[in-house]
Design a protein around this motif. Sequence first.
Motif, mmCIF file in Angstrom:
data_model
loop_
_atom_site.group_PDB
_atom_site.id
_atom_site.type_symbol
_atom_site.label_atom_id
_atom_site.label_comp_id
_atom_site.label_asym_id
_atom_site.label_seq_id
_atom_site.Cartn_x
_atom_site.Cartn_y
_atom_site.Cartn_z
ATOM 1 N N ILE A 177 0.825 -1.214 0.000
ATOM 2 C CA ILE A 177 0.000 0.000 0.000
ATOM 3 C C ILE A 177 0.862 1.269 0.000
ATOM 4 C CG2 ILE A 177 -1.708 1.293 1.383
ATOM 5 C CD1 ILE A 177 -2.868 -1.380 2.212
ATOM 6 N N LEU A 178 2.134 1.155 0.341
ATOM 7 C CA LEU A 178 3.002 2.331 0.472
ATOM 8 C C LEU A 178 3.094 3.199 -0.788
ATOM 9 C CD1 LEU A 178 5.875 0.989 2.733
ATOM 10 C CD2 LEU A 178 3.777 2.182 3.374
ATOM 11 N N PRO A 179 3.130 2.625 -1.995
ATOM 12 C CA PRO A 179 3.146 3.508 -3.185
ATOM 13 C C PRO A 179 1.904 4.406 -3.273
ATOM 14 C CG PRO A 179 3.826 1.306 -3.790
ATOM 15 C CD PRO A 179 3.347 1.227 -2.370
ATOM 16 N N ILE A 180 0.780 3.939 -2.778
ATOM 17 C CA ILE A 180 -0.437 4.770 -2.780
ATOM 18 C C ILE A 180 -0.249 5.942 -1.821
ATOM 19 C CG2 ILE A 180 -2.904 4.792 -2.214
ATOM 20 C CD1 ILE A 180 -2.894 1.779 -3.036
ATOM 21 N N LEU A 181 0.327 5.659 -0.642
ATOM 22 C CA LEU A 181 0.590 6.736 0.312
ATOM 23 C C LEU A 181 1.579 7.740 -0.265
ATOM 24 C CD1 LEU A 181 0.842 4.768 3.681
ATOM 25 C CD2 LEU A 181 -1.058 6.162 2.848
ATOM 26 N N ASP A 182 2.590 7.250 -0.978
ATOM 27 C CA ASP A 182 3.561 8.144 -1.613
ATOM 28 C C ASP A 182 2.870 9.082 -2.610
ATOM 29 O OD1 ASP A 182 5.596 6.914 -0.166
ATOM 30 O OD2 ASP A 182 6.151 5.577 -1.827
ATOM 31 N N ASN A 183 1.948 8.544 -3.391
ATOM 32 C CA ASN A 183 1.225 9.371 -4.364
ATOM 33 C C ASN A 183 0.353 10.411 -3.666
ATOM 34 O OD1 ASN A 183 2.367 8.112 -6.575
ATOM 35 N ND2 ASN A 183 0.735 6.582 -6.713
ATOM 36 N N PHE A 184 -0.283 10.015 -2.552
ATOM 37 C CA PHE A 184 -1.054 10.985 -1.770
ATOM 38 C C PHE A 184 -0.140 12.121 -1.295
ATOM 39 C CE2 PHE A 184 -4.613 7.986 -1.004
ATOM 40 C CZ PHE A 184 -5.676 8.874 -1.148
ATOM 41 N N GLU A 185 1.034 11.789 -0.768
ATOM 42 C CA GLU A 185 1.953 12.805 -0.256
ATOM 43 C C GLU A 185 2.434 13.732 -1.369
ATOM 44 O OE1 GLU A 185 5.044 10.784 1.890
ATOM 45 O OE2 GLU A 185 3.648 10.125 3.449
ATOM 46 N N ARG A 186 2.688 13.190 -2.546
ATOM 47 C CA ARG A 186 3.105 14.032 -3.678
ATOM 48 C C ARG A 186 1.986 14.988 -4.090
ATOM 49 N NH1 ARG A 186 4.785 8.965 -5.769
ATOM 50 N NH2 ARG A 186 6.937 8.605 -5.152
ATOM 51 N N ALA A 187 0.761 14.473 -4.111
ATOM 52 C CA ALA A 187 -0.370 15.320 -4.504
ATOM 53 C C ALA A 187 -0.617 16.416 -3.472
ATOM 54 C CB ALA A 187 -1.625 14.462 -4.655
ATOM 55 N N ILE A 188 -0.441 16.100 -2.210
ATOM 56 C CA ILE A 188 -0.662 17.090 -1.151
ATOM 57 C C ILE A 188 0.417 18.168 -1.177
ATOM 58 C CG2 ILE A 188 -0.662 17.361 1.366
ATOM 59 C CD1 ILE A 188 -2.037 14.589 1.493
ATOM 60 N N ALA A 189 1.617 17.826 -1.578
ATOM 61 C CA ALA A 189 2.741 18.773 -1.591
ATOM 62 C C ALA A 189 2.621 19.837 -2.679
ATOM 63 C CB ALA A 189 4.052 18.008 -1.760
ATOM 64 N N VAL A 190 1.785 19.612 -3.669
ATOM 65 C CA VAL A 190 1.636 20.565 -4.778
ATOM 66 C C VAL A 190 0.794 21.746 -4.306
ATOM 67 C CG1 VAL A 190 0.648 20.886 -7.091
ATOM 68 C CG2 VAL A 190 1.820 18.762 -6.509
ATOM 69 N N PRO A 191 1.283 22.975 -4.519
ATOM 70 C CA PRO A 191 0.484 24.144 -4.119
ATOM 71 C C PRO A 191 -0.775 24.241 -4.989
ATOM 72 C CG PRO A 191 2.548 24.825 -5.154
ATOM 73 C CD PRO A 191 2.557 23.333 -5.070
ATOM 74 N N ALA A 192 -1.865 24.653 -4.372
ATOM 75 C CA ALA A 192 -3.137 24.722 -5.109
ATOM 76 C C ALA A 192 -3.865 26.013 -4.771
ATOM 77 C CB ALA A 192 -4.004 23.525 -4.749
ATOM 78 N N ASN A 193 -4.633 26.514 -5.773
ATOM 79 C CA ASN A 193 -5.436 27.731 -5.611
ATOM 80 C C ASN A 193 -6.819 27.474 -6.190
ATOM 81 O OD1 ASN A 193 -3.272 29.218 -4.546
ATOM 82 N ND2 ASN A 193 -2.517 29.711 -6.616
ATOM 83 N N GLY A 194 -7.815 28.263 -5.747
ATOM 84 C CA GLY A 194 -9.154 28.233 -6.326
ATOM 85 C C GLY A 194 -9.848 26.891 -6.141
ATOM 86 N N ASP A 195 -10.427 26.387 -7.260
ATOM 87 C CA ASP A 195 -11.177 25.133 -7.226
ATOM 88 C C ASP A 195 -10.281 23.936 -6.896
ATOM 89 O OD1 ASP A 195 -13.501 26.433 -7.828
ATOM 90 O OD2 ASP A 195 -13.319 26.103 -10.004
ATOM 91 N N VAL A 196 -9.041 24.020 -7.311
ATOM 92 C CA VAL A 196 -8.091 22.941 -7.044
ATOM 93 C C VAL A 196 -7.856 22.839 -5.535
ATOM 94 C CG1 VAL A 196 -5.745 22.115 -7.470
ATOM 95 C CG2 VAL A 196 -7.027 23.227 -9.302
ATOM 96 N N LYS A 197 -7.906 23.969 -4.830
ATOM 97 C CA LYS A 197 -7.711 23.986 -3.375
ATOM 98 C C LYS A 197 -8.809 23.177 -2.677
ATOM 99 C CE LYS A 197 -6.204 25.789 0.582
ATOM 100 N NZ LYS A 197 -5.649 24.808 1.436
ATOM 101 N N VAL A 198 -10.037 23.301 -3.125
ATOM 102 C CA VAL A 198 -11.154 22.541 -2.550
ATOM 103 C C VAL A 198 -10.942 21.052 -2.799
ATOM 104 C CG1 VAL A 198 -13.657 22.140 -2.667
ATOM 105 C CG2 VAL A 198 -12.762 24.462 -2.826
ATOM 106 N N PHE A 199 -10.559 20.730 -4.007
ATOM 107 C CA PHE A 199 -10.281 19.327 -4.336
ATOM 108 C C PHE A 199 -9.133 18.791 -3.476
ATOM 109 C CE2 PHE A 199 -7.993 16.157 -6.929
ATOM 110 C CZ PHE A 199 -8.999 15.218 -7.067
ATOM 111 N N LEU A 200 -8.077 19.582 -3.307
ATOM 112 C CA LEU A 200 -6.914 19.172 -2.516
ATOM 113 C C LEU A 200 -7.293 18.974 -1.046
ATOM 114 C CD1 LEU A 200 -3.915 18.525 -2.518
ATOM 115 C CD2 LEU A 200 -3.473 20.958 -2.131
ATOM 116 N N ASP A 201 -8.176 19.808 -0.519
ATOM 117 C CA ASP A 201 -8.623 19.649 0.871
ATOM 118 C C ASP A 201 -9.341 18.308 1.062
ATOM 119 O OD1 ASP A 201 -7.561 22.081 1.586
ATOM 120 O OD2 ASP A 201 -9.475 23.174 1.390
ATOM 121 N N GLY A 202 -10.148 17.916 0.106
ATOM 122 C CA GLY A 202 -10.808 16.604 0.159
ATOM 123 C C GLY A 202 -9.788 15.478 0.074
#
Length: 180
Positions: free
Chosen positions: A81-106
Motif C-alpha cells: 500500500i506504500l506507493p499509494i501513500l507516496d502518491n497521496f503525499e506528492r499530490a498534497i505537496a503541490v500548491p493549489a489555488n481556487g477550485d483545485v484547493k477545494v479538491f486538494l482539501d478533500g
Amino acid sequence: MMVTEQENLTHDETVHMEENPQEEVVEETPTTLEEDIESLKADFDNRYKRLQADFENFKRRTNQEKEQLSGFIKGEVLKDILPILDNFERAIAVPANGDVKVFLDGFIMIHQNLMDILSKQGLEAIEAVGKPFDPNLHEAVMRVDSEEYENDTVCEVLQTGYTVDGRCIRPAMVKVVNNA
C-alpha cells in the motif's frame, strides 16, 4: 583326589568366565502391593505433569509462530500500500489555488482517513528530520552541508519510511548532513 568345579571346566569356558564375570544378584526386599501401587501412581503423576508441560510449551510456541506469521503478512500487505501513500503525499505537496484547493482539501481528508486506518494496523511513519542517521531506519541518498544541523543528522526526507509494530518495512530515503 577331589576335583573342584573350576578344574572340570575346559580352558575356553574359564577364559569366557574371566571376560564376562557374572554380576552379583542382589535380592530385592519383597514389597507390598500398596507400595507398588504408590510407586506406579507417582510414576504416572510425573509422566502426566511432563506431558502437560510439553503441551503448554507447544501451545505457547504455536501462538508465537502465529503472531510472527501474521505480523509478517500484515507487513507485506501494508508494504504493497506504500506507493499509494507516496502518491497521496506528492499530490498534497503541490500548491493549489481556487477550485483545485477545494479538491486538494478533500484529498487531504482522504489521506488522513487512510493513515488513521493503517495506524490502527500498526503502521507508523518514521520521524527522521533532525534525528541522528540510523541505517536501520534511514537510507541516505545524499550528503549535504548544513549550518542548521549537526554532522550525521537527517536534514530532509525524500521518501517517507514506515514501521509496522516496530519493525521497519521501508527505510526513509533521506539527505544527511556532512559537515567537515
